[in-house]
Design an enzyme around this catalytic site. Sequence first.
Site, short mmCIF file in Angstrom:
data_model
loop_
_atom_site.label_atom_id
_atom_site.label_comp_id
_atom_site.label_asym_id
_atom_site.label_seq_id
_atom_site.Cartn_x
_atom_site.Cartn_y
_atom_site.Cartn_z
CG ASN A 82 -2.05 0.90 1.23
OD1 ASN A 82 -2.68 1.10 2.26
ND2 ASN A 82 -2.40 1.46 0.09
CB CYS A 131 -4.05 5.52 5.47
SG CYS A 131 -3.18 4.24 4.56
N GLY A 132 -4.10 3.00 7.89
CA GLY A 132 -3.27 2.22 8.81
C GLY A 132 -1.88 1.95 8.27
CG ASN A 133 -1.11 -0.74 5.15
OD1 ASN A 133 -0.61 -1.53 5.92
ND2 ASN A 133 -2.15 -1.06 4.38
CD GLU A 177 -7.16 1.42 0.61
OE1 GLU A 177 -7.32 2.48 1.25
OE2 GLU A 177 -6.05 0.87 0.48
NE ARG A 178 -13.59 7.01 1.73
CZ ARG A 178 -13.78 7.62 2.90
NH1 ARG A 178 -14.97 8.08 3.23
NH2 ARG A 178 -12.78 7.74 3.76
CG ASN A 183 -8.25 8.43 -0.70
OD1 ASN A 183 -7.58 7.66 -0.03
ND2 ASN A 183 -9.41 8.92 -0.27
CG HIS A 192 -13.33 -0.14 6.74
ND1 HIS A 192 -12.42 -0.39 5.73
CD2 HIS A 192 -12.77 0.81 7.52
CE1 HIS A 192 -11.35 0.36 5.92
NE2 HIS A 192 -11.55 1.10 7.00
CB CYS A 243 -6.82 -1.49 3.28
SG CYS A 243 -7.81 -0.22 4.10
N GLY A 244 -4.67 -1.02 6.06
CA GLY A 244 -4.53 -1.25 7.50
C GLY A 244 -5.83 -1.09 8.26
CB THR A 245 -8.44 1.56 8.37
OG1 THR A 245 -8.56 1.74 6.95
CG2 THR A 245 -7.60 2.67 8.96
N GLY A 246 -8.69 -1.35 6.99
CA GLY A 246 -9.54 -2.44 6.51
C GLY A 246 -9.26 -3.74 7.23
CG ASN A 254 -12.32 2.45 2.57
OD1 ASN A 254 -11.63 2.85 1.66
ND2 ASN A 254 -12.62 3.23 3.61
#
Length: 278
Positions: free
Chosen positions: A11, A71-73, A212-213, A62, A162, A221-224, A194
């Site tokens: 990512n 964004c987690g990543n 991802e949106r 984005n 999500h 996707c970290g949050t995903g 997402n």
Amino acid sequence: MKFTKMQGLGNDYVYVNCLKEKIKNPPELAKKISDRHFGVGSDGLIMINPSDKADFEMEMYNADGSRGEMCGNGIRCVAKYVYDYGLTDKTSISVETLAGIKYLDLTVENGKVKLVKVDMGKPGLKPSEIPVEASGDQVIDDPIMADGEEYRMTCVSMGNPHAVVFVDCDLQELPLEEIGPKFENHERFPRRVNTEFVRVIDRHTAQMRVWERGSGETLACGTGACAVAVACALNGYTEDEVTVKLLGGDLKIKWDCERDTVFMTGPAEVVFDGEWEQ
């Protein structure tokens, strides 16, 4: 403008140290610099800013120029950047985001950050927190029609929205480029969404692909992944600590139910440094 391209499990984002650099039009720059044919190529632009609330601020856009809450990543790469490039010598830092202040613990080897553990905060489960049009207090295994077919989704906010959809098929055979946009722009999601398509492997492992949106399919996707771990537990498919297998690699996710906090641990890497003419 000097920049650094970084990636967390594939990512990838373009990072700019805005303690030094000034960006005139971030949404437009995000679109140009993210283009994989005429730009640097990335899933978006992340600006590292000063903050009066935390050690740093992460301002994220984005690939289509839209602003992202979290964004987690991306935030793991922020942690690696500020340590490796000498903006801090602390191994525990705080980062301001549109989804609130996040707290990160850095694992350092030979003077470089190798792993980052992120306190991703409390998952949002109320429809208004996501947001999603739905009745009831939570959206768990809820039917949704997309492109004439019924799916079952569990909705979680990790600072961004999500929809987690569990499937039995081989994920590689899933026509994500057709299905993903149908979810992203579905009328039930007023701020788009997402979408994670998930196959549960066992009580401690799940596999996912993500649309991802604003960016389309990404390698991670970290949050995903955090939303997937929460959704797995809510549906009784796994324990509260899960290895989530993404196209770009694995993330360790733990939903600490006593504290109602999700922790994510994973790598961050520098790809290259460069310069861009604005």
